[in-house]
Design a protein around this motif. Sequence first.
Motif, PDB file in Angstrom:
ATOM      1  N   LYS A 169      65.865  32.978 -18.170  1.00 11.91           N
ATOM      2  CA  LYS A 169      65.621  32.853 -16.732  1.00 11.91           C
ATOM      3  C   LYS A 169      64.159  32.517 -16.434  1.00 11.91           C
ATOM      4  N   LEU A 170      63.279  32.756 -17.406  1.00 15.62           N
ATOM      5  CA  LEU A 170      61.857  32.488 -17.209  1.00 15.62           C
ATOM      6  C   LEU A 170      61.439  31.096 -17.695  1.00 15.62           C
ATOM      7  N   LEU A 171      62.394  30.308 -18.202  1.00 15.40           N
ATOM      8  CA  LEU A 171      62.082  28.945 -18.656  1.00 15.40           C
ATOM      9  C   LEU A 171      61.397  28.095 -17.581  1.00 15.40           C
ATOM     10  N   PRO A 172      61.761  28.237 -16.299  1.00 18.23           N
ATOM     11  CA  PRO A 172      61.067  27.452 -15.271  1.00 18.23           C
ATOM     12  C   PRO A 172      59.555  27.663 -15.236  1.00 18.23           C
ATOM     13  N   LEU A 173      59.066  28.779 -15.791  1.00 21.45           N
ATOM     14  CA  LEU A 173      57.618  28.996 -15.848  1.00 21.45           C
ATOM     15  C   LEU A 173      56.943  27.914 -16.691  1.00 21.45           C
ATOM     16  N   GLY A 174      57.638  27.491 -17.759  1.00 22.90           N
ATOM     17  CA  GLY A 174      57.115  26.405 -18.585  1.00 22.90           C
ATOM     18  C   GLY A 174      57.019  25.109 -17.799  1.00 22.90           C
ATOM     19  N   TYR A 175      58.053  24.870 -17.000  1.00 26.42           N
ATOM     20  CA  TYR A 175      58.046  23.667 -16.164  1.00 26.42           C
ATOM     21  C   TYR A 175      56.934  23.713 -15.127  1.00 26.42           C
ATOM     22  N   LEU A 176      56.767  24.872 -14.496  1.00 22.78           N
ATOM     23  CA  LEU A 176      55.712  25.022 -13.484  1.00 22.78           C
ATOM     24  C   LEU A 176      54.330  24.825 -14.101  1.00 22.78           C
ATOM     25  N   LEU A 177      54.181  25.241 -15.359  1.00 26.35           N
ATOM     26  CA  LEU A 177      52.915  25.029 -16.056  1.00 26.35           C
ATOM     27  C   LEU A 177      52.613  23.543 -16.204  1.00 26.35           C
ATOM     28  N   MET A 178      53.639  22.757 -16.514  1.00 27.48           N
ATOM     29  CA  MET A 178      53.453  21.329 -16.765  1.00 27.48           C
ATOM     30  C   MET A 178      53.384  20.508 -15.483  1.00 27.48           C
ATOM     31  N   LEU A 179      53.917  21.037 -14.407  1.00 26.80           N
ATOM     32  CA  LEU A 179      54.079  20.276 -13.165  1.00 26.80           C
ATOM     33  C   LEU A 179      52.794  19.610 -12.664  1.00 26.80           C
ATOM     34  N   PRO A 180      51.641  20.307 -12.605  1.00 28.57           N
ATOM     35  CA  PRO A 180      50.425  19.636 -12.114  1.00 28.57           C
ATOM     36  C   PRO A 180      50.003  18.443 -12.966  1.00 28.57           C
ATOM     37  N   GLU A 181      50.353  18.483 -14.256  1.00 25.97           N
ATOM     38  CA  GLU A 181      49.947  17.408 -15.164  1.00 25.97           C
ATOM     39  C   GLU A 181      50.901  16.226 -15.115  1.00 25.97           C
ATOM     40  N   GLY A 187      60.719  13.534 -15.462  1.00 26.61           N
ATOM     41  CA  GLY A 187      61.556  13.507 -16.653  1.00 26.61           C
ATOM     42  C   GLY A 187      61.486  14.801 -17.425  1.00 26.61           C
ATOM     43  N   VAL A 188      60.387  15.534 -17.276  1.00 26.34           N
ATOM     44  CA  VAL A 188      60.222  16.819 -17.956  1.00 26.34           C
ATOM     45  C   VAL A 188      61.311  17.804 -17.535  1.00 26.34           C
ATOM     46  N   GLU A 189      61.764  17.697 -16.290  1.00 26.71           N
ATOM     47  CA  GLU A 189      62.801  18.602 -15.785  1.00 26.71           C
ATOM     48  C   GLU A 189      64.032  18.608 -16.697  1.00 26.71           C
ATOM     49  N   LEU A 190      64.380  17.430 -17.212  1.00 22.18           N
ATOM     50  CA  LEU A 190      65.569  17.304 -18.051  1.00 22.18           C
ATOM     51  C   LEU A 190      65.417  18.107 -19.335  1.00 22.18           C
ATOM     52  N   ALA A 191      64.198  18.189 -19.862  1.00 19.83           N
ATOM     53  CA  ALA A 191      63.967  18.961 -21.084  1.00 19.83           C
ATOM     54  C   ALA A 191      64.301  20.427 -20.867  1.00 19.83           C
ATOM     55  N   PHE A 192      63.895  20.972 -19.726  1.00 16.46           N
ATOM     56  CA  PHE A 192      64.127  22.391 -19.462  1.00 16.46           C
ATOM     57  C   PHE A 192      65.596  22.677 -19.150  1.00 16.46           C
ATOM     58  N   VAL A 193      66.292  21.699 -18.599  1.00 18.26           N
ATOM     59  CA  VAL A 193      67.739  21.841 -18.409  1.00 18.26           C
ATOM     60  C   VAL A 193      68.422  21.928 -19.778  1.00 18.26           C
ATOM     61  N   LEU A 194      68.016  21.066 -20.693  1.00 16.08           N
ATOM     62  CA  LEU A 194      68.602  21.073 -22.036  1.00 16.08           C
ATOM     63  C   LEU A 194      68.275  22.368 -22.779  1.00 16.08           C
ATOM     64  N   LEU A 195      67.045  22.848 -22.644  1.00 14.94           N
ATOM     65  CA  LEU A 195      66.656  24.093 -23.313  1.00 14.94           C
ATOM     66  C   LEU A 195      67.432  25.287 -22.765  1.00 14.94           C
ATOM     67  N   ALA A 196      67.780  25.222 -21.483  1.00 12.49           N
ATOM     68  CA  ALA A 196      68.575  26.300 -20.883  1.00 12.49           C
ATOM     69  C   ALA A 196      69.982  26.345 -21.491  1.00 12.49           C
ATOM     70  N   LEU A 197      70.430  25.226 -22.065  1.00 13.40           N
ATOM     71  CA  LEU A 197      71.756  25.150 -22.682  1.00 13.40           C
ATOM     72  C   LEU A 197      71.744  25.531 -24.160  1.00 13.40           C
ATOM     73  N   TYR A 198      70.571  25.833 -24.700  1.00 11.00           N
ATOM     74  CA  TYR A 198      70.452  26.177 -26.122  1.00 11.00           C
ATOM     75  C   TYR A 198      71.228  27.457 -26.428  1.00 11.00           C
ATOM     76  N   ASN A 199      72.068  27.405 -27.481  1.00 15.59           N
ATOM     77  CA  ASN A 199      72.934  28.544 -27.800  1.00 15.59           C
ATOM     78  C   ASN A 199      72.434  29.394 -28.965  1.00 15.59           C
ATOM     79  N   GLY A 200      71.285  29.041 -29.522  1.00 12.71           N
ATOM     80  CA  GLY A 200      70.714  29.839 -30.604  1.00 12.71           C
ATOM     81  C   GLY A 200      71.194  29.464 -31.986  1.00 12.71           C
ATOM     82  N   ASN A 201      72.152  28.532 -32.089  1.00 14.56           N
ATOM     83  CA  ASN A 201      72.666  28.112 -33.389  1.00 14.56           C
ATOM     84  C   ASN A 201      71.816  26.991 -33.982  1.00 14.56           C
TER      85      ASN A 201
END
Length: 229
Positions: A169-181, A187-201
């Motif tokens: 649930k805290l993954l958006p913090l990574g996005y907020l960090l990158m947002l000013p840059e 396109g960075v948004e898509l990376a965090f969507v994909l990471l949210a789908l990571y199942n640990g395998n």
Amino acid sequence: MNKSKLQIIAMLTMLCDHLAKVLIYPVIIEQHSIAWLQIHRLYLRSYDALTFVGKITFPIFAFFIVEGFFHTKNLSNYVKRLLDLAIISEIPFDLATSGKLINLKSQNVIWTLLLGLLIIVSLQNKKRWFGLILSLGLLVVAYFLKIDWGVYPGVLLIIVFYLIRGHKKLLPLGYLLMLPEVGFLSGVELAFVLLALYNGNKGRIGGYVCYIFYPLHLLLLGILQFILI
């Protein structure tokens, strides 16, 4: 999404980004006038589309540096592999990005990942004050090395992934960090969507595929750029 699938996506989006920056921009865009480019807008649109997709790459690799730290059975070998890859990749990176075999003005992204990993290791030190001092020293080194993606947001994103690990649930913090840059809808948004789908395998593809792909594709693109120009 398992690790293998995410890494394949990251490699493909990296290839898109480098096709734009190593071939389309120097071979086509830089070689023609603004008037010509206005007529042939497809090249500009292709460049924008490929770099948009390319923004997916770094957050995924940064995320798995942290995962690798927690899952590796031999930390020293993990660090050594990254160091070897950073050294091997430097000439292909310089050739692709500057047309020179050696360019001290910027260093490849593996140095960014390596320094991020070393800072995580430092923060794990039992003597916290020593770990913090060492981490600050590594941040200074990262700044002067002029690494790809830089101290901010590059290395700091790895630290954020380390701090929030296990809390999706805290993954958006990574996005907020990158947002000013990178800016909104970069396109960075898509990376965090994909990471949210990571199942640990882990998946079936080993990390060595990524290790080979990075310097190899840069070398081939750099040679192709040299031939075309």
